[in-house]
Design a protein around this motif. Structure first.
Motif, short mmCIF file in Angstrom:
data_model
loop_
_atom_site.label_atom_id
_atom_site.label_comp_id
_atom_site.label_asym_id
_atom_site.label_seq_id
_atom_site.Cartn_x
_atom_site.Cartn_y
_atom_site.Cartn_z
N PRO A 118 10.30 -1.79 -9.41
CA PRO A 118 10.62 -1.04 -10.63
C PRO A 118 11.89 -0.20 -10.46
N ALA A 119 12.42 0.27 -11.58
CA ALA A 119 13.61 1.11 -11.57
C ALA A 119 13.29 2.45 -10.90
N ASP A 120 14.33 3.15 -10.46
CA ASP A 120 14.16 4.40 -9.74
C ASP A 120 13.37 5.44 -10.55
N ASN A 121 13.65 5.51 -11.84
CA ASN A 121 12.93 6.50 -12.66
C ASN A 121 11.45 6.18 -12.77
N ASP A 122 11.11 4.89 -12.79
CA ASP A 122 9.70 4.51 -12.82
C ASP A 122 9.02 4.81 -11.48
N ILE A 123 9.73 4.58 -10.39
CA ILE A 123 9.20 4.92 -9.07
C ILE A 123 8.96 6.43 -8.98
N ALA A 124 9.89 7.21 -9.49
CA ALA A 124 9.75 8.67 -9.46
C ALA A 124 8.56 9.12 -10.31
N ALA A 125 8.36 8.47 -11.47
CA ALA A 125 7.22 8.82 -12.32
C ALA A 125 5.91 8.49 -11.63
N LEU A 126 5.86 7.36 -10.94
CA LEU A 126 4.66 6.98 -10.19
C LEU A 126 4.40 7.99 -9.07
N ALA A 127 5.43 8.38 -8.35
CA ALA A 127 5.27 9.37 -7.28
C ALA A 127 4.75 10.69 -7.83
N GLY A 128 5.24 11.09 -8.99
CA GLY A 128 4.78 12.33 -9.60
C GLY A 128 3.30 12.30 -9.91
N LYS A 129 2.82 11.16 -10.43
CA LYS A 129 1.39 11.01 -10.74
C LYS A 129 0.56 11.09 -9.45
N LEU A 130 1.01 10.41 -8.41
CA LEU A 130 0.24 10.38 -7.16
C LEU A 130 0.26 11.74 -6.47
N ASN A 131 1.38 12.42 -6.52
CA ASN A 131 1.46 13.74 -5.87
C ASN A 131 0.60 14.77 -6.59
N ALA A 132 0.42 14.61 -7.90
CA ALA A 132 -0.34 15.59 -8.67
C ALA A 132 -1.85 15.37 -8.59
N ALA A 133 -2.29 14.16 -8.30
CA ALA A 133 -3.73 13.85 -8.29
C ALA A 133 -4.36 14.22 -6.96
N SER A 134 -5.62 14.60 -7.01
CA SER A 134 -6.32 15.00 -5.78
C SER A 134 -7.35 13.96 -5.32
N LYS A 135 -7.85 13.15 -6.25
CA LYS A 135 -8.85 12.12 -5.90
C LYS A 135 -8.30 10.77 -6.33
N ILE A 136 -7.72 10.06 -5.37
CA ILE A 136 -7.06 8.79 -5.63
C ILE A 136 -7.76 7.69 -4.84
N THR A 137 -7.99 6.56 -5.49
CA THR A 137 -8.46 5.36 -4.79
C THR A 137 -7.41 4.26 -4.98
N ILE A 138 -7.09 3.59 -3.89
CA ILE A 138 -6.17 2.45 -3.92
C ILE A 138 -7.00 1.17 -3.88
N TYR A 139 -6.73 0.26 -4.80
CA TYR A 139 -7.44 -1.03 -4.81
C TYR A 139 -6.43 -2.15 -4.70
N CYS A 140 -6.57 -2.98 -3.67
CA CYS A 140 -5.58 -4.00 -3.36
C CYS A 140 -6.13 -5.40 -3.57
N GLY A 141 -5.27 -6.27 -4.10
CA GLY A 141 -5.59 -7.68 -4.22
C GLY A 141 -4.72 -8.50 -3.30
N TRP A 142 -4.75 -9.81 -3.51
CA TRP A 142 -3.98 -10.73 -2.69
C TRP A 142 -2.49 -10.41 -2.73
N GLY A 143 -2.02 -9.94 -3.88
CA GLY A 143 -0.60 -9.65 -4.03
C GLY A 143 -0.11 -8.52 -3.16
N ALA A 144 -1.02 -7.72 -2.61
CA ALA A 144 -0.61 -6.62 -1.73
C ALA A 144 -0.65 -7.02 -0.26
N GLY A 145 -0.99 -8.27 0.02
CA GLY A 145 -1.13 -8.70 1.40
C GLY A 145 0.13 -8.59 2.22
N GLU A 146 1.28 -8.72 1.56
CA GLU A 146 2.56 -8.63 2.27
C GLU A 146 2.89 -7.20 2.68
N ALA A 147 2.13 -6.25 2.17
CA ALA A 147 2.47 -4.83 2.35
C ALA A 147 1.38 -4.07 3.09
#
Length: 273
Positions: A118-147
């Motif tokens: 994504p564009a830099d501003n979208d990455i920054a918006a995503l980071a802002g959401k993650l930094n502000a939240a206290s209870k986060i769950t990450i759910y990964c599928g096959w597409g995240a296997g490379e990472a």
């Protein structure tokens, strides 16, 4: 091969191609049929490969001349690789007896390694959401296997438990101190608990199919390289298109280190019970 045997073979082939197409596995299927001069004549082994494979393929053509086949083969290979879909190429019986002709197109698979995020501003918006939240769950599928490594680093910074799909298990589970197992029809209570007690759910490289396992009343953010899948099966507030590896590499420097919080500890504890 008798008609019944041919029909049975095609049924098994179609089942496999449906699975591959739905799972985005690149496949080249060469489907034989009767001689081209028997088309439309009710020949006992005639198969309309275009109609038969239309619903389980992305590329679906039939070659009838020696000039067509190498060009169509190149197109089918390129389609299967670049779009991670099924490519079907019909092959009449008489064509296999013809002399091969020189192709006027490329003769090998043209692979690309591009940066897609994504564009830099979208990455920054995503980071802002993650930094502000206290209870986060990450759910990964096959597409995240490379990472795998990037997912573990992100989970470590956010102190977020990591759940995964059946196809994502082999790529995400190992050497991951934050993993809490699968959820879905084949799943664990720990992953179900974490997803349903979060305030933010981050979907990485997955188009989670079971809405009865998807929690309501929380914010969902989805990242997937196939933009047409964003928000298709979940009510997402942010949907970003990009490779998970490229996206997380740009995201990680913007994430603030969190302390180990009770939510992560309880999720990991549920995994051990």
């Amino acid at each position: 091969m008798c008609r019944q045997q041919r029909a049975g073979a095609y049924i098994h082939l179609i089942n496999g191609l449906y699975e591959a197409q739905r799972s985005n596995v690149p496949v080249l299927a060469i489907a034989s049929t009767c001689a081209s001069d028997e088309f439309g004549m009710g020949f006992f082994q005639e198969t309309n490969t275009i109609k038969l494979f239309a619903d389980c393929s992305g590329y679906n053509e039939i070659a009838t001349t020696p000039k067509q086949f190498p060009r169509m083969l190149q197109a089918a290979l390129q389609h299967a690789y670049s779009r991670s879909e099924v490519a079907v190429l019909g092959l009449p019986g008489d064509l296999t007896k013809s002399d091969a002709e020189e192709s006027s197109t490329a003769k090998f698979l043209l692979k690309q390694q591009t940066v897609f995020r994504p564009a830099d501003n979208d990455i920054a918006a995503l980071a802002g959401k993650l930094n502000a939240a206290s209870k986060i769950t990450i759910y990964c599928g096959w597409g995240a296997g490379e990472a795998h490594d990037e997912v573990v680093k992100l989970a470590g910074l956010l102190k977020a438990p990591v759940a995964y799909s059946f196809r994502g298990k082999m790529a995400i589970q190992y050497n991951n101190p934050y993993e809490i197992g699968m959820t879905g029809l084949l799943g664990l209570p720990s992953a179900f608990y974490a997803m349903h007690h979060s305030e933010l759910l981050l979907l990485l490289g997955t188009d989670f199919p079971y809405k009865q396992f998807m929690p309501d009343g929380l914010e969902i953010i989805q990242v997937d390289k196939r933009a047409e899948r964003l928000g298709r099966k979940a009510k997402v507030s942010i949907g970003l298109a990009g490779n998970i590896n490229d996206t997380l590499q740009a995201l990680l420097p913007l994430i603030q280190q969190k302390k180990m919080i009770a939510f992560c500890k309880s999720s990991l504890r549920n995994m051990k019970m």
